[in-house]
Design a protein around this motif. Structure first.
Motif, short mmCIF file in Angstrom:
data_model
loop_
_atom_site.label_atom_id
_atom_site.label_comp_id
_atom_site.label_asym_id
_atom_site.label_seq_id
_atom_site.Cartn_x
_atom_site.Cartn_y
_atom_site.Cartn_z
N HIS A 181 -57.18 26.43 -2.55
CA HIS A 181 -55.73 26.62 -2.47
C HIS A 181 -55.08 25.27 -2.74
O HIS A 181 -55.58 24.24 -2.30
CB HIS A 181 -55.31 27.09 -1.07
CG HIS A 181 -55.62 28.53 -0.81
ND1 HIS A 181 -56.89 28.99 -0.67
CD2 HIS A 181 -54.79 29.59 -0.66
CE1 HIS A 181 -56.85 30.29 -0.43
NE2 HIS A 181 -55.59 30.68 -0.42
N THR A 182 -53.97 25.28 -3.41
CA THR A 182 -53.22 24.05 -3.64
C THR A 182 -52.13 23.94 -2.59
O THR A 182 -51.30 24.83 -2.46
CB THR A 182 -52.60 24.04 -5.05
OG1 THR A 182 -53.64 24.18 -6.02
CG2 THR A 182 -51.85 22.76 -5.29
N LEU A 183 -52.17 22.87 -1.86
CA LEU A 183 -51.13 22.57 -0.86
C LEU A 183 -50.32 21.38 -1.34
O LEU A 183 -50.78 20.58 -2.16
CB LEU A 183 -51.76 22.27 0.49
CG LEU A 183 -52.46 23.41 1.20
CD1 LEU A 183 -53.05 22.92 2.52
CD2 LEU A 183 -51.51 24.54 1.46
N HIS A 184 -49.13 21.25 -0.80
CA HIS A 184 -48.28 20.11 -1.12
C HIS A 184 -47.94 19.38 0.17
O HIS A 184 -47.80 20.00 1.22
CB HIS A 184 -46.99 20.58 -1.81
CG HIS A 184 -47.23 21.15 -3.17
ND1 HIS A 184 -47.25 20.36 -4.29
CD2 HIS A 184 -47.48 22.41 -3.60
CE1 HIS A 184 -47.49 21.12 -5.35
NE2 HIS A 184 -47.63 22.37 -4.94
N LEU A 185 -47.80 18.08 0.05
CA LEU A 185 -47.36 17.29 1.20
C LEU A 185 -45.93 17.67 1.54
O LEU A 185 -45.21 18.24 0.73
CB LEU A 185 -47.47 15.80 0.88
CG LEU A 185 -48.88 15.29 0.59
CD1 LEU A 185 -48.81 13.83 0.15
CD2 LEU A 185 -49.77 15.43 1.80
N VAL A 186 -45.50 17.31 2.73
CA VAL A 186 -44.17 17.68 3.21
C VAL A 186 -43.32 16.42 3.33
O VAL A 186 -43.75 15.42 3.89
CB VAL A 186 -44.26 18.39 4.58
CG1 VAL A 186 -42.88 18.71 5.10
CG2 VAL A 186 -45.09 19.65 4.46
N GLY A 187 -42.10 16.49 2.80
CA GLY A 187 -41.15 15.40 3.00
C GLY A 187 -40.65 14.78 1.72
O GLY A 187 -41.31 14.81 0.69
N ASP A 188 -39.45 14.24 1.81
CA ASP A 188 -38.84 13.49 0.71
C ASP A 188 -38.23 12.23 1.32
O ASP A 188 -37.16 12.27 1.93
CB ASP A 188 -37.77 14.32 0.01
CG ASP A 188 -37.17 13.59 -1.19
OD1 ASP A 188 -37.65 12.50 -1.52
OD2 ASP A 188 -36.22 14.13 -1.79
N PHE A 189 -38.92 11.13 1.17
CA PHE A 189 -38.49 9.86 1.74
C PHE A 189 -38.12 8.88 0.63
O PHE A 189 -38.28 7.67 0.78
CB PHE A 189 -39.59 9.28 2.64
CG PHE A 189 -40.14 10.29 3.61
CD1 PHE A 189 -39.38 10.69 4.69
CD2 PHE A 189 -41.39 10.86 3.44
CE1 PHE A 189 -39.86 11.63 5.58
CE2 PHE A 189 -41.89 11.79 4.33
CZ PHE A 189 -41.11 12.18 5.40
N SER A 190 -37.63 9.41 -0.48
CA SER A 190 -37.34 8.57 -1.63
C SER A 190 -36.00 7.82 -1.49
O SER A 190 -35.85 6.75 -2.08
CB SER A 190 -37.33 9.40 -2.91
OG SER A 190 -36.34 10.39 -2.85
#
Length: 134
Positions: free
Chosen positions: A19-28
């Protein structure tokens, strides 16, 4: 933009499926603010250096120019402090989001009673820490 980074998680139901998971968050935003302020500070420093060296008589004769230079420099110093604090908070959030134990906890395959998941190694964040100190 951690949400754009995928990683593969094994699926215990099928040996070859993942399964492809994605990290959580946008700290840009804090990082972009920090870098943008650094670029503007560099450009202002170059412009001030040209003013000091090339137009020294203009700088010496005009009494408002040194005061304006002081005020702009003071603003840059304040915003640099704010940007460093924002980037420090953003970096601590990135560290929390990429901690191996956090990633293991987000994998549904690791929630089974018979499943043992190990976190592995902690990512190296030394250079990121140094960027906050600078």
């Amino acid at each position: 933009r951690l949400y754009q980074i995928p990683f593969e998680m094994p699926d215990c139901e099928g040996e070859s499926q993942t399964h492809t998971l994605h990290l959580v968050g946008d700290f840009s935003a804090p990082a972009e603010f920090f870098v943008t302020l650094g670029v503007f500070s560099f450009l202002y420093t170059m412009a001030a250096l040209v003013l000091y060296l090339r137009f020294h008589s203009l700088y010496g004769d005009n009494k408002k120019l040194p005061f304006a230079d002081f005020c702009v420099t003071l603003c840059f110093a304040f915003f640099w402090l704010v940007a460093a604090a924002a980037w420090g908070k953003g970096l601590s959030d990135v560290k929390a989001a990429t901690r191996p134990s956090t990633l293991v906890a987000s994998m549904s395959v690791c929630h089974g009673e018979d499943t043992v998941c190990s976190a592995g190694t902690t990512p190296a964040m030394g250079l990121a820490n140094i960027s906050v100190v600078r």
